[in-house]
Design a protein around this motif. Structure first.
Motif, PDB file in Angstrom:
ATOM      1  N   ALA A 183       0.830  -1.207   0.000  1.00 38.07           N
ATOM      2  CA  ALA A 183       0.000   0.000   0.000  1.00 38.07           C
ATOM      3  C   ALA A 183       0.861   1.253   0.000  1.00 38.07           C
ATOM      4  N   HIS A 184       1.932   1.236   0.775  1.00 44.32           N
ATOM      5  CA  HIS A 184       2.843   2.383   0.821  1.00 44.32           C
ATOM      6  C   HIS A 184       3.465   2.633  -0.556  1.00 44.32           C
ATOM      7  N   ALA A 185       3.901   1.559  -1.223  1.00 48.87           N
ATOM      8  CA  ALA A 185       4.503   1.689  -2.545  1.00 48.87           C
ATOM      9  C   ALA A 185       3.466   2.136  -3.576  1.00 48.87           C
ATOM     10  N   ALA A 186       2.252   1.571  -3.493  1.00 45.53           N
ATOM     11  CA  ALA A 186       1.205   1.942  -4.453  1.00 45.53           C
ATOM     12  C   ALA A 186       0.818   3.411  -4.296  1.00 45.53           C
ATOM     13  N   LYS A 187       0.741   3.884  -3.065  1.00 42.56           N
ATOM     14  CA  LYS A 187       0.414   5.292  -2.840  1.00 42.56           C
ATOM     15  C   LYS A 187       1.489   6.194  -3.447  1.00 42.56           C
ATOM     16  N   ALA A 188       2.757   5.804  -3.297  1.00 40.52           N
ATOM     17  CA  ALA A 188       3.861   6.597  -3.837  1.00 40.52           C
ATOM     18  C   ALA A 188       3.794   6.689  -5.361  1.00 40.52           C
ATOM     19  N   LYS A 189       3.157   5.720  -5.998  1.00 45.80           N
ATOM     20  CA  LYS A 189       2.993   5.718  -7.451  1.00 45.80           C
ATOM     21  C   LYS A 189       1.636   6.263  -7.876  1.00 45.80           C
ATOM     22  N   GLY A 190       0.973   6.954  -6.957  1.00 47.56           N
ATOM     23  CA  GLY A 190      -0.323   7.542  -7.285  1.00 47.56           C
ATOM     24  C   GLY A 190      -1.428   6.524  -7.481  1.00 47.56           C
ATOM     25  N   TRP A 191      -1.278   5.352  -6.892  1.00 51.94           N
ATOM     26  CA  TRP A 191      -2.244   4.256  -6.983  1.00 51.94           C
ATOM     27  C   TRP A 191      -2.376   3.696  -8.396  1.00 51.94           C
ATOM     28  N   ASP A 192      -1.424   3.998  -9.281  1.00 53.38           N
ATOM     29  CA  ASP A 192      -1.506   3.511 -10.658  1.00 53.38           C
ATOM     30  C   ASP A 192      -1.310   2.000 -10.778  1.00 53.38           C
ATOM     31  N   THR A 193      -0.772   1.366  -9.743  1.00 56.87           N
ATOM     32  CA  THR A 193      -0.494  -0.075  -9.804  1.00 56.87           C
ATOM     33  C   THR A 193      -1.686  -0.929  -9.394  1.00 56.87           C
ATOM     34  N   LEU A 194      -2.744  -0.314  -8.898  1.00 54.07           N
ATOM     35  CA  LEU A 194      -3.905  -1.077  -8.446  1.00 54.07           C
ATOM     36  C   LEU A 194      -4.572  -1.793  -9.621  1.00 54.07           C
ATOM     37  N   ARG A 195      -5.101  -2.988  -9.346  1.00 55.07           N
ATOM     38  CA  ARG A 195      -5.797  -3.769 -10.359  1.00 55.07           C
ATOM     39  C   ARG A 195      -7.273  -3.890 -10.003  1.00 55.07           C
ATOM     40  N   SER A 196      -8.085  -4.230 -10.991  1.00 57.00           N
ATOM     41  CA  SER A 196      -9.521  -4.400 -10.755  1.00 57.00           C
ATOM     42  C   SER A 196      -9.755  -5.646  -9.904  1.00 57.00           C
ATOM     43  N   VAL A 197     -10.901  -5.691  -9.239  1.00 58.36           N
ATOM     44  CA  VAL A 197     -11.186  -6.798  -8.325  1.00 58.36           C
ATOM     45  C   VAL A 197     -11.291  -8.138  -9.042  1.00 58.36           C
ATOM     46  N   ASP A 198     -11.554  -8.121 -10.351  1.00 59.04           N
ATOM     47  CA  ASP A 198     -11.645  -9.366 -11.107  1.00 59.04           C
ATOM     48  C   ASP A 198     -10.391  -9.627 -11.944  1.00 59.04           C
ATOM     49  N   ALA A 199      -9.273  -9.008 -11.554  1.00 59.30           N
ATOM     50  CA  ALA A 199      -8.005  -9.236 -12.254  1.00 59.30           C
ATOM     51  C   ALA A 199      -7.655 -10.727 -12.205  1.00 59.30           C
ATOM     52  N   PRO A 200      -7.063 -11.260 -13.274  1.00 60.21           N
ATOM     53  CA  PRO A 200      -6.718 -12.687 -13.290  1.00 60.21           C
ATOM     54  C   PRO A 200      -5.870 -13.085 -12.082  1.00 60.21           C
ATOM     55  N   TRP A 201      -6.156 -14.262 -11.573  1.00 65.93           N
ATOM     56  CA  TRP A 201      -5.398 -14.804 -10.433  1.00 65.93           C
ATOM     57  C   TRP A 201      -5.181 -16.295 -10.683  1.00 65.93           C
ATOM     58  N   PRO A 202      -4.265 -16.647 -11.589  1.00 71.71           N
ATOM     59  CA  PRO A 202      -4.088 -18.050 -11.967  1.00 71.71           C
ATOM     60  C   PRO A 202      -3.584 -18.938 -10.844  1.00 71.71           C
TER      61      PRO A 202
END
Length: 213
Positions: A183-202
């Motif tokens: 979360a700390h890293a994602a915030k530092a990147k402006g939350w651009d790394t977040l994925r949708s809740v249905d993102a693939p999870w193989p």
């Protein structure tokens, strides 16, 4: 060449259930590794789990204090739980855990990160969600807790302070460590790394991660 883990199941020539447990089993697989030969691998066969890093409008993280008997300790953790309902979307399971453990609902959900807890001896895969825009569940609609969840203490802790607690060795729960730092890293990147809740999870264990022949 890009760096990415690769799902590559090796044939299982036989499987023995060494111990059948309430939540997970201890199994012994005979695995064909090709040129490396046939080997035995004992590991915990686990249904997988979800965890939720909850952020409020003040960038505080919700932590719950829960007794974990195997390590004989009370640990500060994010809300989390097993994926033990067949076919249930991971985000629905995460929302249920947030409701049951923290009396909260969230309007905004994203995938923060995925990881294996102990890939050398356990096939447990965990997806960590980020939940924002939270609101309290009305008192009359709250879940009645029991066992380890009874009287669990909750605490809102600033995200930056959580990072310091992780790096200082004060927080040990793996989903807390991974989720807080992610979360700390994602915030530092402006939350651009977040994925949708249905993102693939193989890697979710809807079936054994290796194929039996």
């Amino acid at each position: 060449m890009s760096i990415s883990d690769e799902l590559d199941p090796k044939p299982i020539l036989g499987r023995t259930v060494v111990h059948e447990g309430y939540v997970f089993d201890l199994v012994d697989d005979r695995v064909d590794l090709g040129k490396a030969g046939v080997v035995h691998r004992e590991y915990i066969d686990h249904p997988g789990a979800v965890a939720v890093i909850v952020l409020n409008n003040d960038d505080e993280v919700l932590l719950v204090r829960q007794y974990r008997h195997p390590v004989r300790a009370f640990l500060w953790e994010p809300p989390a739980g097993l994926l033990d309902i067949a076919g249930e979307p991971a985000q629905i399971g995460a929302a249920r855990e947030l409701y049951e453990e923290a009396d909260l609902r969230a309007r905004t959900w994203s995938v923060l990160t995925d990881y294996f807890t102990t890939p050398g001896g356990n096939n447990e895969a965990i997806r960590i969600f980020l939940a924002r825009d939270v609101e309290e569940v009305p008192v009359g609609e709250r879940h009645e807790r029991e066992h380890e969840e009874l009287d669990m203490e909750t605490r809102w802790v600033p995200l930056g302070e959580c990072v310091d607690l992780v790096l200082g060795g004060h927080i040990h729960n793996p989903s807390a460590v991974v989720g807080i730092l992610a979360a700390h890293a994602a915030k530092a990147k402006g939350w651009d790394t977040l994925r949708s809740v249905d993102a693939p999870w193989p890697y979710r264990r809807t079936a054994p991660l290796t194929s039996q022949v």
